[in-house]
Design a protein around this motif. Sequence first.
Motif, PDB file in Angstrom:
ATOM      1  N   CYS A  54      28.605  72.222 -56.091  1.00  0.00           N
ATOM      2  CA  CYS A  54      28.938  70.444 -56.277  1.00  0.00           C
ATOM      3  C   CYS A  54      28.004  69.657 -55.369  1.00  0.00           C
ATOM      4  N   LYS A  81      42.263  73.671 -56.374  1.00  0.00           N
ATOM      5  CA  LYS A  81      43.144  72.886 -55.408  1.00  0.00           C
ATOM      6  C   LYS A  81      43.957  73.434 -54.581  1.00  0.00           C
ATOM      7  N   GLU A 106      35.556  60.474 -50.869  1.00  0.00           N
ATOM      8  CA  GLU A 106      34.322  60.361 -51.955  1.00  0.00           C
ATOM      9  C   GLU A 106      34.181  60.716 -50.202  1.00  0.00           C
ATOM     10  N   SER A 107      32.159  61.121 -51.153  1.00  0.00           N
ATOM     11  CA  SER A 107      30.802  61.720 -51.093  1.00  0.00           C
ATOM     12  C   SER A 107      30.798  60.364 -50.049  1.00  0.00           C
ATOM     13  N   GLN A 263      36.889  67.206 -64.176  1.00  0.00           N
ATOM     14  CA  GLN A 263      37.279  66.102 -64.299  1.00  0.00           C
ATOM     15  C   GLN A 263      36.191  64.805 -64.766  1.00  0.00           C
ATOM     16  N   PRO A 275      34.806  60.272 -62.193  1.00  0.00           N
ATOM     17  CA  PRO A 275      36.389  60.413 -61.242  1.00  0.00           C
ATOM     18  C   PRO A 275      35.448  60.032 -60.053  1.00  0.00           C
TER      19      PRO A 275
HETATM   20  N1  LIG Z   1      33.858  60.367 -56.791  1.00  0.00           N
HETATM   21  C1  LIG Z   1      33.350  61.961 -56.140  1.00  0.00           C
HETATM   22  C2  LIG Z   1      33.412  62.441 -57.270  1.00  0.00           C
HETATM   23  C3  LIG Z   1      33.638  64.527 -56.569  1.00  0.00           C
HETATM   24  C4  LIG Z   1      33.757  65.273 -57.522  1.00  0.00           C
HETATM   25  O1  LIG Z   1      33.567  64.832 -59.050  1.00  0.00           O
HETATM   26  N2  LIG Z   1      34.049  66.484 -56.910  1.00  0.00           N
HETATM   27  C5  LIG Z   1      33.572  67.596 -58.097  1.00  0.00           C
HETATM   28  C6  LIG Z   1      33.133  68.377 -58.015  1.00  0.00           C
HETATM   29  S1  LIG Z   1      31.739  68.418 -58.564  1.00  0.00           S
HETATM   30  C7  LIG Z   1      35.359  67.808 -58.077  1.00  0.00           C
HETATM   31  O2  LIG Z   1      35.459  67.415 -57.480  1.00  0.00           O
HETATM   32  N3  LIG Z   1      35.839  69.369 -59.221  1.00  0.00           N
HETATM   33  C8  LIG Z   1      36.964  68.857 -59.523  1.00  0.00           C
HETATM   34  C9  LIG Z   1      38.165  68.718 -60.627  1.00  0.00           C
HETATM   35  O3  LIG Z   1      37.516  68.130 -61.556  1.00  0.00           O
HETATM   36  O4  LIG Z   1      38.529  68.793 -60.998  1.00  0.00           O
HETATM   37  C10 LIG Z   1      32.701  61.799 -54.660  1.00  0.00           C
HETATM   38  O5  LIG Z   1      31.814  61.304 -54.987  1.00  0.00           O
HETATM   39  O6  LIG Z   1      32.837  62.356 -53.413  1.00  0.00           O
END
Ligand SMILES: N[C@@H](CCC(=O)N[C@@H](CS)C(=O)NCC(=O)O)C(=O)O
Length: 275
Positions: A54, A81, A106-107, A263, A275
Amino acid sequence: MSTNGTQSKKELDPNQGGDESKKTYHKQATGEAWKTVQAHSSDNDLKLYGSCFCPFVHRVWISLEHKGLDYQYVEVDVYKKPKLLLDINPRGLVPALRHGDWGMYESTVLMEYLEDLDQGKTLLPKDPKLRAHSRLWSDHINRHIIPAFYRYLQAQEAKDQANFASELTEQIGKLVETADADGPYFIGKDITFVDVQLAPWIIRLEKVLKPYRGWPDPEPGSRWEKWVRAIEGNEAVMKTTSDDKLYLDSYERYAENRPNTSQVREAINSGRGLP
Ligand SMILES: N[C@@H](CCC(=O)N[C@@H](CS)C(=O)NCC(=O)O)C(=O)O
């Protein structure tokens, strides 16, 4: 092919679409990143819940390494999850950070939190105007560069791919034009906030967009090339980057725009913000 169809079907991830020859996301870091995971496996008050492929996790991980903080890296299967993730982030996304009995996600927010701890090397500059400048261009990365990256990677038609390649090139171009003329980083000779915000995608231009979409190498002698090489050679970036195969395999589902991928995929396909 497996000799036991029933058994292997059970092990398929939903994003493989019932086809065991399809690659799926890795669940454990490799290479330099794996060494770093091992060095940060002991229990610690500060925990990063992440998934090795990720890029949003990669940002926070680079920040932790750059600052030299003491922390624990905990790999989670983000599509399953686990409760420890949902307890912090009800949206079920990584990265998530636990600090004692407090959690956050949130990164970009996490990078700001680590900065506010005021420990180790800083990433945001001291000068308020340069801080505002850094936040503005971080917003550009999140709002324009990252969505363009995924639109390009997920596009299946040649015409769409060409359009999104131009969009991505244009948005990166705006950032490069704004960058310090000498660099090699965004505001000068040291890596700072904007560099870390973009670094995971710089790595994935080479390791994902190049093999899947023919993304070109930076033009020799250009400012962009200088920046890319500085990021690739940065110690904190190298220590948190896995071997090429991890990225190639983990992003095949995006490159084929497969259902049940994530997502991020759904948001891009439906024209919503990420997201
Ligand atoms: N806006 C979030 C985006 C984080 C994100 O999209 N992470 C992905 C992995 S790269 C995730 O957790 N996906 C889980 C899913 O799609 O259910 C951030 O900046 O932390």
